[in-house]
Design a protein around this motif. Structure first.
Motif, short mmCIF file in Angstrom:
data_model
loop_
_atom_site.label_atom_id
_atom_site.label_comp_id
_atom_site.label_asym_id
_atom_site.label_seq_id
_atom_site.Cartn_x
_atom_site.Cartn_y
_atom_site.Cartn_z
N THR A 163 -0.43 3.57 -8.05
CA THR A 163 -0.99 3.36 -6.51
C THR A 163 -0.89 4.58 -5.79
N VAL A 164 0.08 5.07 -5.89
CA VAL A 164 0.17 6.24 -4.75
C VAL A 164 -0.54 7.44 -5.25
N LEU A 165 -0.68 7.77 -6.64
CA LEU A 165 -1.30 8.75 -7.18
C LEU A 165 -2.88 8.64 -6.91
N VAL A 166 -3.23 7.27 -7.07
CA VAL A 166 -4.67 7.13 -7.03
C VAL A 166 -5.09 7.48 -5.33
N MET A 167 -4.15 6.97 -4.50
CA MET A 167 -4.52 7.12 -3.09
C MET A 167 -4.47 8.70 -2.64
N GLU A 172 -7.79 10.83 -1.79
CA GLU A 172 -7.48 11.96 -1.10
C GLU A 172 -7.24 11.49 0.21
N MET A 173 -6.01 10.30 0.39
CA MET A 173 -5.74 9.98 1.68
C MET A 173 -4.39 10.77 2.04
N THR A 174 -4.12 10.96 3.35
CA THR A 174 -3.08 11.58 3.86
C THR A 174 -1.73 10.61 3.50
N TYR A 175 -0.60 11.61 3.91
CA TYR A 175 0.66 10.61 3.63
C TYR A 175 0.76 9.61 4.69
N GLN A 176 -0.03 10.05 5.80
CA GLN A 176 0.14 8.96 7.11
C GLN A 176 -0.87 7.71 6.65
N GLU A 177 -1.90 8.07 5.97
CA GLU A 177 -2.67 6.93 5.54
C GLU A 177 -2.07 5.94 4.42
N GLU A 183 2.50 0.04 4.09
CA GLU A 183 3.30 -0.43 5.34
C GLU A 183 4.77 0.08 4.73
N ILE A 184 5.04 1.49 4.32
CA ILE A 184 6.07 1.99 3.88
C ILE A 184 5.95 3.36 5.00
N SER A 185 7.44 4.19 4.90
CA SER A 185 7.69 5.36 5.61
C SER A 185 6.84 6.35 5.10
N MET A 186 6.91 7.62 5.73
CA MET A 186 6.28 8.86 5.28
C MET A 186 7.43 9.37 4.05
N GLY A 187 8.57 8.84 4.51
CA GLY A 187 9.64 9.61 3.44
C GLY A 187 9.51 9.01 2.17
N THR A 188 9.29 7.65 2.37
CA THR A 188 9.14 6.81 1.09
C THR A 188 7.68 7.23 0.37
N VAL A 189 6.82 7.60 1.06
CA VAL A 189 5.63 8.24 0.47
C VAL A 189 5.52 9.47 -0.36
N GLU A 190 6.60 10.13 0.34
CA GLU A 190 6.92 11.58 -0.38
C GLU A 190 7.71 11.45 -1.50
N SER A 191 8.75 10.65 -1.50
CA SER A 191 9.46 10.34 -2.72
C SER A 191 8.56 9.68 -3.85
N ARG A 192 7.96 8.98 -3.44
CA ARG A 192 7.26 8.12 -4.29
C ARG A 192 6.30 8.93 -5.17
N LEU A 193 5.46 9.72 -4.38
CA LEU A 193 4.72 10.73 -5.02
C LEU A 193 5.26 11.68 -6.02
N ARG A 197 4.36 11.75 -9.63
CA ARG A 197 3.92 13.06 -10.53
C ARG A 197 4.85 13.35 -11.67
N ALA A 198 6.03 13.25 -11.52
CA ALA A 198 6.97 13.47 -12.76
C ALA A 198 6.74 12.60 -13.77
N ARG A 199 6.59 11.29 -13.44
CA ARG A 199 6.11 10.37 -14.69
C ARG A 199 4.87 10.73 -15.22
N PHE A 200 3.93 10.86 -14.26
CA PHE A 200 2.79 11.48 -14.98
C PHE A 200 2.63 12.43 -15.85
#
Lengths: 222, 171
Positions: A163-167, A172-177, A183-193, A197-200
């Protein structure tokens, strides 16, 4: 996030789009079918684009988009306009997709091992060995072939990462979007991404080891 | 380059910032510090290159064509559904009750069960030669009165037999 509105001033275009959406929402709530049809027309192409990242079946993609619009219609009175209409609609679409996956036995939450808790260093020995490998598509690959391989790899990823990779990468969504939508924090977006990417990379090299490029030594403390 | 605490900016500081930098999400002092570091550090530039390379896998694929008349069809379904939510199966939509649906479904099921019982009782009574007028309690009352009539006939017949036997013995 990509928008369909073309303008020299992106901020003005976004404001115009938001104002138009607000008018269409209001008219729909007043019972005007033409207004709702206009909303569907404005966003259907983007939702079809999103849904096809999650299903190979054209009928299923259509079902996802239709279901999303119908849910949006039934919940339209709850749209607060604190976010853009598309962000709100996108959130419904993502939840529809993830619910559908759950019903099919793919759990977006259970499929991962507490990604936010395990930290960046916890992605295993295989990830560590691939971390420094450059994986770029072979220049001889056709665009469609690259897209097919990417999709194949993405299909193997837990939904929470896909989901985060697609977004980020395809929508081309920003971290904020992304943060607002999920409905998660920016930090969570960053760590999840980061973990996505490592999994990918790991999965890509499992499936297509030939794409491993030259390794580098990594940073040395300069 | 140093950070705000005048501590040297190292590769250890740079590495976690690189994904955000490549994503265009790094600005301000951190962005400036990383850019300065990259000018001096080939290893970190290589990391930036790796991050950039991986993103090349994500190419927008061909657009999925939107089916003809999709918007009109969805609008039709939405406005036909009223307070209900419609969920399609395949390309053929079907109605799924969501808002207040559980009460409606329960009522419908109870009604169906009552109709089924009524049908069975009616069939049973018709088979026994009764009409609709005898359905339910009326049918039971009719059975009781029939029984009484038969018992009365039997009693009368017994009485007649007794009288006949007494007359014979009297002769």
């Amino acid at each position: 996030m990509r928008t369909d509105d073309v303008s020299d001033d992106p901020a003005a275009a976004a404001a115009d789009a938001a104002a138009l959406d607000a008018r269409l929402v209001e008219r729909t709530l007043d019972g005007d079918p033409a207004a709702f049809e206009a909303l569907v027309t404005r966003y259907q192409r983007r939702l079809f684009g999103l849904a096809r990242h999650y299903s190979k079946s054209a009928a299923e993609v259509e079902d996802i988009v239709q279901d999303t619009f119908l849910k949006a219609y039934s919940r339209l009175a709850t749209f607060q306009q604190s976010s853009s209409f598309y962000t709100w609609l996108y959130r419904i679409a993502v939840n529809t997709i993830l619910d559908g996956m759950k019903r099919k036995g793919r759990s977006p939450v259970q499929a991962v091992e507490d990604p936010e808790l395990s930290g960046r260093s916890g992605h295993g020995a295989t990830d560590a060995t691939t971390e420094r490998l450059t994986i770029r598509p072979d220049a001889r690959l056709e665009r469609d072939e690259t897209s097919r391989i990417t999709r194949e790899v993405m299909d193997e990823l837990p939904d929470i990462f896909r989901t985060v990779l697609v977004m980020r990468e395809l929508e081309e969504m920003t971290y904020q979007e992304i943060a607002d939508t999920l409905e998660i924090s920016m930090g969570t977006v960053e760590s999840r991404l980061f973990r996505a990417r490592a999994r990918f990379k790991n999965k890509l090299l499992q499936l297509y080891p030939e794409f491993a490029g030259a390794s580098s030594d990594g940073p040395s403390g300069a | 380059m140093t950070d705000s605490n005048d501590r040297p900016f190292t590769c250890a500081d740079a590495e976690p910032l690189i994904p955000r930098f490549v994503d265009g999400e790094l600005s301000g002092a951190q962005g400036d510090a990383l850019r300065h570091h990259l000018m001096e550090c080939a290893a970190c530039r290589s990391l930036v290159q790796e991050e950039t390379s991986q993103r090349q896998w994500f190419v927008p694929s061909e657009e999925v064509p939107v089916p003809e008349g999709f918007a009109a069809r969805v609008t039709g379904l939405a406005f036909a559904g009223g307070g209900h939510e419609l969920t399609p199966v395949g390309s053929a939509p079907k109605l799924r009750l969501v808002s207040g649906g559980s009460h409606a479904v329960r009522f419908q099921m109870a009604l169906s069960a009552a109709a089924a019982v009524l049908l069975i009782v009616t069939g049973f009574l018709i088979a026994r030669g009764h009409t609709g007028a005898d359905i339910g309690g009326g049918g039971l009352q009719a059975d009781e009165s029939e029984l009484e009539r038969i018992e009365q006939e039997n009693a009368a017949e017994e009485e007649a037999l007794r009288k006949e036997a007494a007359e014979r013995s009297g002769r």
